[in-house]
Design a protein around this motif. Structure first.
Motif, short mmCIF file in Angstrom:
data_model
loop_
_atom_site.label_atom_id
_atom_site.label_comp_id
_atom_site.label_asym_id
_atom_site.label_seq_id
_atom_site.Cartn_x
_atom_site.Cartn_y
_atom_site.Cartn_z
N GLU A 1 33.04 89.15 52.51
CA GLU A 1 33.83 89.14 51.55
C GLU A 1 34.70 87.39 52.14
N GLU A 2 34.77 86.64 51.75
CA GLU A 2 35.25 85.29 51.93
C GLU A 2 37.25 85.46 51.32
N LYS A 3 37.66 85.43 52.61
CA LYS A 3 39.35 85.05 51.78
C LYS A 3 39.39 84.25 50.47
N SER A 4 38.66 83.11 50.20
CA SER A 4 39.32 81.96 49.02
C SER A 4 38.25 82.43 47.88
N ASP A 5 37.42 83.71 47.78
CA ASP A 5 36.46 84.13 46.99
C ASP A 5 37.74 84.91 45.80
N THR A 6 37.05 84.54 44.25
CA THR A 6 38.10 85.59 43.11
C THR A 6 36.58 86.16 43.21
#
Length: 156
Positions: A95-100
């Motif tokens: 998971e990327e922190k910026s992904d929703t």
């Protein structure tokens, strides 16, 4: 006035395709099942990898759906002389922190399926191949030895 009904005072936004426009979910607000499950935490819906087993004239053939896995991520073993085990693991996507995330349906985790092989299986000649997300395991069969029958003349 909204053209879309507002069920149970739930807010919905016609312009947002991911808003709460779906049918009311009676389980909303409950903790996920995995936290109350008797299965280990790495077990998921992937644990029930679908397997077909057919018997041909010459072999037992197993076909397992393992989409997205490489052959290095799948193990085929014979245990206790007559138990075929197919197992593997699919890693969870980073998971990327910026992904929703709007929806997560693909499962990750370990899977294992075991099958007791019949007496006529040649366990020392098992072969496995993987193509297009389908693992095929072929277990050759021994020829059935027909009993030597000889008629006995009845005197009398």
């Amino acid at each position: 006035m909204s053209l879309i009904p507002n069920f149970l005072n739930r807010r919905s936004n016609v312009l947002d395709p991911f808003s709460a426009l779906d049918v009311w979910n009676p389980f909303e607000g409950f903790p996920p099942l995995s936290s109350h499950s008797n299965f280990p935490s790495e077990t998921s819906s992937f644990a029930a990898a679908k397997v077909d087993w057919k018997e041909t004239q010459n072999a037992h053939v197993f076909k397992a759906d393992v989409p997205g896995l490489k052959k290095e991520e799948v193990k085929v073993e014979i245990e206790d002389g007559r138990v075929l085990q197919i197992s593997g693991e699919r890693s969870q996507e980073q998971e990327e922190k910026s992904d929703t995330w709007h929806r997560v349906e693909r499962s990750s985790g370990r899977f294992s399926r075991r099958f007791r092989l019949p007496e006529n299986a040649k366990v020392e000649e098992v072969k496995a191949a993987m193509e297009n997300g389908v693992l095929t395991v072929t277990v050759p069969k021994e020829e059935v030895k027909r009993p030597d029958v000889r008629p006995i003349q009845i005197s009398g």
